[in-house]
Structures are given as structure tokens and as C-alpha cells.
Design a protein around this motif. Structure first.
Motif, PDB file in Angstrom:
ATOM      1  N   SER A   3       0.819  -1.212   0.000  1.00 35.63           N
ATOM      2  CA  SER A   3       0.000   0.000   0.000  1.00 35.63           C
ATOM      3  C   SER A   3       0.845   1.251   0.000  1.00 35.63           C
ATOM      4  O   SER A   3       0.342   2.336  -0.199  1.00 35.63           O
ATOM      5  CB  SER A   3      -0.888   0.019   1.231  1.00 35.63           C
ATOM      6  OG  SER A   3      -0.086   0.176   2.384  1.00 35.63           O
ATOM      7  N   ASP A  28      -8.637  -3.353   5.151  1.00 31.92           N
ATOM      8  CA  ASP A  28      -7.463  -2.725   4.527  1.00 31.92           C
ATOM      9  C   ASP A  28      -7.079  -3.585   3.323  1.00 31.92           C
ATOM     10  O   ASP A  28      -7.359  -4.784   3.314  1.00 31.92           O
ATOM     11  CB  ASP A  28      -6.298  -2.676   5.529  1.00 31.92           C
ATOM     12  CG  ASP A  28      -5.294  -1.573   5.223  1.00 31.92           C
ATOM     13  OD1 ASP A  28      -5.196  -0.613   6.011  1.00 31.92           O
ATOM     14  OD2 ASP A  28      -4.610  -1.673   4.172  1.00 31.92           O
ATOM     15  N   HIS A  29      -6.440  -2.978   2.310  1.00 36.64           N
ATOM     16  CA  HIS A  29      -6.028  -3.826   1.185  1.00 36.64           C
ATOM     17  C   HIS A  29      -4.637  -4.422   1.386  1.00 36.64           C
ATOM     18  O   HIS A  29      -4.170  -5.169   0.559  1.00 36.64           O
ATOM     19  CB  HIS A  29      -6.126  -3.067  -0.151  1.00 36.64           C
ATOM     20  CG  HIS A  29      -5.259  -1.857  -0.253  1.00 36.64           C
ATOM     21  ND1 HIS A  29      -5.172  -1.109  -1.395  1.00 36.64           N
ATOM     22  CD2 HIS A  29      -4.447  -1.257   0.642  1.00 36.64           C
ATOM     23  CE1 HIS A  29      -4.346  -0.102  -1.192  1.00 36.64           C
ATOM     24  NE2 HIS A  29      -3.903  -0.172   0.025  1.00 36.64           N
ATOM     25  N   GLY A  38      -9.191   1.222   6.338  1.00 29.39           N
ATOM     26  CA  GLY A  38      -7.776   1.586   6.213  1.00 29.39           C
ATOM     27  C   GLY A  38      -7.109   1.491   7.578  1.00 29.39           C
ATOM     28  O   GLY A  38      -6.429   2.401   8.027  1.00 29.39           O
ATOM     29  N   PHE A  93       2.261   2.159   2.754  1.00 28.83           N
ATOM     30  CA  PHE A  93       2.287   2.557   4.165  1.00 28.83           C
ATOM     31  C   PHE A  93       2.948   1.424   4.930  1.00 28.83           C
ATOM     32  O   PHE A  93       2.338   0.376   5.153  1.00 28.83           O
ATOM     33  CB  PHE A  93       0.871   2.813   4.688  1.00 28.83           C
ATOM     34  CG  PHE A  93       0.195   3.979   4.021  1.00 28.83           C
ATOM     35  CD1 PHE A  93       0.454   5.275   4.439  1.00 28.83           C
ATOM     36  CD2 PHE A  93      -0.681   3.783   2.968  1.00 28.83           C
ATOM     37  CE1 PHE A  93      -0.160   6.363   3.819  1.00 28.83           C
ATOM     38  CE2 PHE A  93      -1.294   4.859   2.339  1.00 28.83           C
ATOM     39  CZ  PHE A  93      -1.029   6.153   2.764  1.00 28.83           C
ATOM     40  N   THR A 136      -9.508  -5.999   1.689  1.00 25.78           N
ATOM     41  CA  THR A 136     -10.407  -5.464   0.658  1.00 25.78           C
ATOM     42  C   THR A 136      -9.886  -4.135   0.135  1.00 25.78           C
ATOM     43  O   THR A 136      -9.454  -3.287   0.917  1.00 25.78           O
ATOM     44  CB  THR A 136     -11.819  -5.189   1.270  1.00 25.78           C
ATOM     45  OG1 THR A 136     -12.284  -6.379   1.883  1.00 25.78           O
ATOM     46  CG2 THR A 136     -12.805  -4.733   0.236  1.00 25.78           C
ATOM     47  N   ASP A 137      -9.947  -3.960  -1.174  1.00 28.66           N
ATOM     48  CA  ASP A 137      -9.695  -2.635  -1.760  1.00 28.66           C
ATOM     49  C   ASP A 137     -11.049  -1.932  -1.819  1.00 28.66           C
ATOM     50  O   ASP A 137     -11.897  -2.284  -2.635  1.00 28.66           O
ATOM     51  CB  ASP A 137      -9.095  -2.801  -3.160  1.00 28.66           C
ATOM     52  CG  ASP A 137      -8.851  -1.452  -3.820  1.00 28.66           C
ATOM     53  OD1 ASP A 137      -9.411  -0.436  -3.346  1.00 28.66           O
ATOM     54  OD2 ASP A 137      -8.119  -1.417  -4.818  1.00 28.66           O
ATOM     55  N   PHE A 138     -11.253  -0.960  -0.926  1.00 32.63           N
ATOM     56  CA  PHE A 138     -12.583  -0.341  -0.872  1.00 32.63           C
ATOM     57  C   PHE A 138     -12.683   0.908  -1.745  1.00 32.63           C
ATOM     58  O   PHE A 138     -13.583   1.727  -1.545  1.00 32.63           O
ATOM     59  CB  PHE A 138     -13.040  -0.078   0.569  1.00 32.63           C
ATOM     60  CG  PHE A 138     -12.054   0.649   1.437  1.00 32.63           C
ATOM     61  CD1 PHE A 138     -11.786   1.988   1.257  1.00 32.63           C
ATOM     62  CD2 PHE A 138     -11.393  -0.034   2.448  1.00 32.63           C
ATOM     63  CE1 PHE A 138     -10.882   2.643   2.053  1.00 32.63           C
ATOM     64  CE2 PHE A 138     -10.475   0.612   3.258  1.00 32.63           C
ATOM     65  CZ  PHE A 138     -10.220   1.957   3.061  1.00 32.63           C
ATOM     66  N   SER A 161      -8.781   6.631  10.362  1.00 35.49           N
ATOM     67  CA  SER A 161      -7.848   7.676  10.787  1.00 35.49           C
ATOM     68  C   SER A 161      -6.808   7.841   9.703  1.00 35.49           C
ATOM     69  O   SER A 161      -6.367   6.865   9.088  1.00 35.49           O
ATOM     70  CB  SER A 161      -7.197   7.331  12.130  1.00 35.49           C
ATOM     71  OG  SER A 161      -6.500   6.121  12.066  1.00 35.49           O
ATOM     72  N   ALA A 162      -6.434   9.108   9.485  1.00 35.64           N
ATOM     73  CA  ALA A 162      -5.459   9.453   8.448  1.00 35.64           C
ATOM     74  C   ALA A 162      -5.841   8.810   7.116  1.00 35.64           C
ATOM     75  O   ALA A 162      -4.994   8.293   6.402  1.00 35.64           O
ATOM     76  CB  ALA A 162      -4.051   9.006   8.877  1.00 35.64           C
TER      77      ALA A 162
HETATM   78  C1  LIG Z   1      -2.268   6.649   6.283  1.00 38.62           C
HETATM   79  S1  LIG Z   1      -2.591   4.962   6.537  1.00 38.62           S
HETATM   80  C2  LIG Z   1      -3.518   5.022   8.056  1.00 38.62           C
HETATM   81  C3  LIG Z   1      -3.491   3.730   8.812  1.00 38.62           C
HETATM   82  C4  LIG Z   1      -4.177   3.756  10.187  1.00 38.62           C
HETATM   83  N1  LIG Z   1      -5.572   4.136  10.065  1.00 38.62           N
HETATM   84  C5  LIG Z   1      -3.453   4.683  11.137  1.00 38.62           C
HETATM   85  O1  LIG Z   1      -4.019   5.721  11.526  1.00 38.62           O
HETATM   86  O2  LIG Z   1      -2.308   4.352  11.493  1.00 38.62           O
HETATM   87  C6  LIG Z   1      -3.856   4.593   5.319  1.00 38.62           C
HETATM   88  C7  LIG Z   1      -4.301   3.143   5.345  1.00 38.62           C
HETATM   89  O3  LIG Z   1      -5.311   2.967   4.338  1.00 38.62           O
HETATM   90  C8  LIG Z   1      -5.054   1.783   3.606  1.00 38.62           C
HETATM   91  N2  LIG Z   1      -5.597   1.979   2.261  1.00 38.62           N
HETATM   92  C9  LIG Z   1      -5.252   2.937   1.377  1.00 38.62           C
HETATM   93  N3  LIG Z   1      -5.978   2.813   0.233  1.00 38.62           N
HETATM   94  C10 LIG Z   1      -6.786   1.732   0.420  1.00 38.62           C
HETATM   95  C11 LIG Z   1      -7.761   1.076  -0.409  1.00 38.62           C
HETATM   96  N4  LIG Z   1      -8.042   1.511  -1.652  1.00 38.62           N
HETATM   97  N5  LIG Z   1      -8.424   0.011   0.088  1.00 38.62           N
HETATM   98  C12 LIG Z   1      -8.138  -0.439   1.343  1.00 38.62           C
HETATM   99  N6  LIG Z   1      -7.224   0.133   2.169  1.00 38.62           N
HETATM  100  C13 LIG Z   1      -6.556   1.203   1.708  1.00 38.62           C
HETATM  101  C14 LIG Z   1      -3.530   1.630   3.638  1.00 38.62           C
HETATM  102  O4  LIG Z   1      -3.117   0.302   3.418  1.00 38.62           O
HETATM  103  C15 LIG Z   1      -3.206   2.139   5.037  1.00 38.62           C
HETATM  104  O5  LIG Z   1      -3.254   1.109   5.988  1.00 38.62           O
END
Ligand SMILES: C[S@@+](CC[C@H](N)C(=O)[O-])C[C@H]1O[C@@H](n2cnc3c(N)ncnc32)[C@H](O)[C@@H]1O
Length: 271
Positions: free
Chosen positions: A2, A75-76, A48, A4, A99-101, A118-119
Motif C-alpha cells: 500500500s 485494509d487492502h 484503512g 504505508f 479489501t480494496d474499498f 484515521s489518516a
Molecule cells: C495513512 S494509513 C492510516 C493507517 C491507520 N488508520 C493509522 O491511523 O495508522 C492509510 C491506510 O489505508 C489503507 N488503504 C489505502 N488505500 C486503500 C484502499 N483503496 N483500500 C483499502 N485500504 C486502503 C492503507 O493500506 C493504510 O493502511
């Protein structure tokens, strides 16, 4: 996968936890107490979820009066989800959804009381928020939403540098880049969320949740400076030599200066 990494999420976690507005989390927990069925832990879908930062922020606040919560982590990135499970499966009920949402129809919201993130929602598009609000309105009327740490477009530094404003402008333009959901809302995310959920009849509560970075956060601040610099260099709006001067100045002051990055937390509850 991802983009991250566990290391990056760990690096920002302390600043994130200090920043999150505790009153909104407590309000969300009280609301869950009111709406959930007796002897059945409320179900929270964390979109996410990464390694489960939102679980930790809720757990910190119920530590003195622990109550069981069920978490559906969506999360994906399977590696982040596996790490979240490893950290929380003993103390919480954890369900993982890889899942890719970006296709909102794939959001697994069945049985959910509260959707959290969050974030995340500054990465998504206006269209995504429209669809999320409509999905909740038409399919899951009594679901609440808690969305923390939405970047609000403000970043300030001490000591100041003449290029701070120009670099921030470039960085904020990049925040609108498509992150897989269409053109990202970036700094407009919280305002857009607020309007959209108000339109579907929800009560909205917001609070500022800025990162307040001091010398002890120098690793995170250093990484933020590198990230802003990298983005600014790719956009060709400022001269590379100027951006590099800004970078050098910021790095020289990372141990003694400070940085504030604005965020907004939001809680939207059905009436
Ligand atoms: C900035 S990180 C925040 C993670 C967590 N919420 C935190 O505050 O530490 C964004 C998260 O969204 C997930 N993410 C981004 N695009 C996504 C998608 N299309 N489908 C699923 N998850 C996604 C990433 O894998 C990551 O874990």
C-alpha cells in the motif's frame, strides 16, 4: 503493497495519539454503549486500519473501565492487517477483511454500529464520501462515523523560513492527487464530510487534532521534511535549488525547532 509501511505507521503513532481529540472518542464510546444490544459487543469497522491505531486509541480510553469491542479491520494490505491481528487478538475481538474499498460496494458494513478511520479520508475523493454517505443512509441508517486526523492544509514551523508558504502551497496541491479513489479531497476532506453527513441528517461534532512536533519527535519531523521535499521536487513549481535550500534549513533546525500540522477529527451520529 500500500505504500504505508509498519515502520512509518509506528513512527507517526505517538504524534497521532497525542493529537486525536479524546472527547470525540469518549463520545463515540458512550454512543456505542447506548445503541448496542445488551451482551453483544458493538461492531466497529475500521477502514484503512493499518496496524490498528484506532483500536489502540479506543483501548487507551477504556483502560479503566474495559468493555468488549468487536473490530472489523478493513485494509487492502494483508501485512498490515496481520500485524494488527498480532497486536490485538488477545485483548479484542478481531475480524480481518483484505479489501480494496476504492470500489465502495465492497465495503463490508453488515452488522456494523460504527465506521471509523484515521489518516484516511483526506486520501479519498468527494465522490467516495458522497457514495459512503448514501450507502449509510439507504442501507445502514443507524451507523455512526468517527473519522480522525484529516489533514486541514495548515503546517507551520519554527524557526520560520521565507519559502515555508510556497513549499506548503506546492505540498497542498499534491494532497489533491489521486490516491486510488479519484482526485483526493486533501485539505477539504473534513469540511466535505461535515456537509455531506449533515445533508443526510446526521449530527456532526468536530475538533482540531494537530500534530504538535517538538525536538523529541525529530525522526518523524525529519521524515515529514523529506516527504514534503520529495513531493515539491516532483511538481516543478519551485526551483529545485530553492527547495533544496529549504530542506537543508529545515533539517538543520529539526532538533531545536517545532512543527505544527493541522488535522480535524469528526464524529457524525444519526439522529
Ligand atoms: C495513512 S494509513 C492510516 C493507517 C491507520 N488508520 C493509522 O491511523 O495508522 C492509510 C491506510 O489505508 C489503507 N488503504 C489505502 N488505500 C486503500 C484502499 N483503496 N483500500 C483499502 N485500504 C486502503 C492503507 O493500506 C493504510 O493502511
Amino acid at each position: 503493497m500500500s505504500g504505508f509501511s509498519i515502520d512509518w505507521l509506528d513512527l507517526r503513532e505517538s504524534a497521532d495519539h497525542r493529537a486525536r481529540d479524546k472527547t470525540l472518542i469518549e463520545q463515540a464510546i458512550r454512543w456505542l454503549d447506548d445503541v448496542s444490544i445488551p451482551n453483544q459487543p458493538p461492531l466497529i469497522a475500521d477502514l484503512g486500519s493499518g496496524t490498528g491505531s484506532t483500536i489502540r486509541s479506543f483501548d487507551n480510553l477504556i483502560a479503566e473501565d474495559p468493555k468488549p469491542l468487536s473490530w472489523r479491520l478493513v485494509d487492502h494490505d494483508p501485512n498490515l492487517l496481520a500485524e494488527a491481528k498480532r497486536r490485538h487478538e488477545v485483548s479484542n475481538i478481531i475480524e480481518l477483511c483484505v479489501t480494496d474499498f476504492s470500489d465502495i460496494q465492497k465495503l463490508p458494513l453488515e452488522g456494523v454500529n460504527l465506521v471509523t478511520s484515521s489518516a484516511l479520508l483526506d486520501l479519498v475523493s468527494a465522490n467516495f464520501i458522497d457514495e459512503l454517505a448514501q450507502k449509510i443512509k439507504h442501507e445502514y441508517q443507524s451507523v455512526g462515523l468517527y473519522s480522525a486526523l484529516n489533514y486541514d492544509g495548515t503546517t507551520s514551523w519554527t524557526p520560520t523560513h521565507p519559502l515555508d508558504r510556497a513549499v506548503l502551497k506546492t505540498f497542498n496541491l499534491d494532497q489533491r492527487r489521486d490516491k486510488g479513489f479519484g482526485p483526493a479531497l486533501g485539505p477539504e476532506a473534513a469540511k466535505y464530510l461535515k456537509n455531506e453527513f449533515r445533508t443526510i441528517g446526521y449530527k456532526i461534532f468536530t475538533a482540531k487534532s494537530p500534530w504538535l512536533l517538538k525536538h523529541s519527535d525529530h525522526k518523524l519531523t525529519g521524515s515529514l521534511i523529506d516527504g514534503i521535499t520529495e513531493v515539491s521536487l516532483t511538481r516543478n513549481e519551485l526551483k529545485a535549488s530553492e527547495i533544496k535550500k529549504w530542506h537543508t534549513f529545515r533539517k538543520q533546525n529539526v532538533g531545536t525547532g517545532s512543527c505544527t500540522v493541522g488535522h480535524i477529527d469528526l464524529l457524525a451520529l444519526p439522529r
